[in-house]
Write a protein that holds these residues in place. Sequence first.
Motif, PDB file in Angstrom:
ATOM      1  N   PRO A  86     -55.056 -69.718 -89.508  1.00  0.00           N
ATOM      2  CA  PRO A  86     -56.331 -69.492 -88.818  1.00  0.00           C
ATOM      3  C   PRO A  86     -57.548 -70.112 -89.524  1.00  0.00           C
ATOM      4  CG  PRO A  86     -55.442 -67.423 -89.666  1.00  0.00           C
ATOM      5  CD  PRO A  86     -54.412 -68.476 -89.903  1.00  0.00           C
ATOM      6  N   ALA A  94     -60.318 -72.491 -87.676  1.00  0.00           N
ATOM      7  CA  ALA A  94     -61.736 -72.154 -87.584  1.00  0.00           C
ATOM      8  C   ALA A  94     -62.614 -73.280 -88.119  1.00  0.00           C
ATOM      9  CB  ALA A  94     -62.014 -70.855 -88.341  1.00  0.00           C
ATOM     10  N   THR A 114     -65.712 -69.320 -82.069  1.00  0.00           N
ATOM     11  CA  THR A 114     -65.235 -69.508 -83.445  1.00  0.00           C
ATOM     12  C   THR A 114     -65.961 -68.564 -84.387  1.00  0.00           C
ATOM     13  OG1 THR A 114     -64.752 -71.816 -82.971  1.00  0.00           O
ATOM     14  CG2 THR A 114     -64.915 -71.201 -85.282  1.00  0.00           C
ATOM     15  N   PHE A 156     -64.478 -65.199 -84.073  1.00  0.00           N
ATOM     16  CA  PHE A 156     -63.168 -65.224 -84.724  1.00  0.00           C
ATOM     17  C   PHE A 156     -63.310 -65.112 -86.242  1.00  0.00           C
ATOM     18  CE2 PHE A 156     -59.451 -67.831 -86.208  1.00  0.00           C
ATOM     19  CZ  PHE A 156     -58.461 -66.929 -85.851  1.00  0.00           C
ATOM     20  N   ARG A 175     -61.791 -61.865 -88.075  1.00  0.00           N
ATOM     21  CA  ARG A 175     -60.565 -62.125 -88.824  1.00  0.00           C
ATOM     22  C   ARG A 175     -60.801 -62.716 -90.210  1.00  0.00           C
ATOM     23  NH1 ARG A 175     -55.987 -63.539 -85.832  1.00  0.00           N
ATOM     24  NH2 ARG A 175     -55.005 -63.443 -87.868  1.00  0.00           N
TER      25      ARG A 175
END
Length: 138
Positions: free
Chosen positions: A3, A7, A99, A102, A106
């Motif tokens: 991830p 990103a 983004t 996100f 996360r």
Amino acid sequence: MRPLPIAVVACALAGAGLLLADARIGADAGAARSAALAPWGVVALAGAVATLATRRWGRVVVGVALVGAGIAAVAGALSWDSSPWRWLAAAAGVLLAATGAFVAVRGPSWTSMAARYDAPQRRDDPWAALDRGEDPTA
């Protein structure tokens, strides 16, 4: 794919899209007017670097800033009704905001830069050696 690289790449793509759209809208509208999307493109590119360089709560702050920049970019893009490039800018703004969300949600769980880039820690404090009665010059 992990991830964190996703990103970073998404931030870079959003930044490139915003910078390209700003240049094309400016060219279509004339040199005297600008869509003012370039600053948000720069923020997106800086966000890609900041996502790599920060840790836990720093990534939350970066993510929230990217969400704000993405929303502002979409608002700026949609205010230009005379250029087809506004759709690229709006899509880049949506990508940036998504983004950012996100990263904010996360990002704190992702690994950070390796500790080998941190300053080396001194194992024995010379002042502590003096306190113990040791001569550091011997």
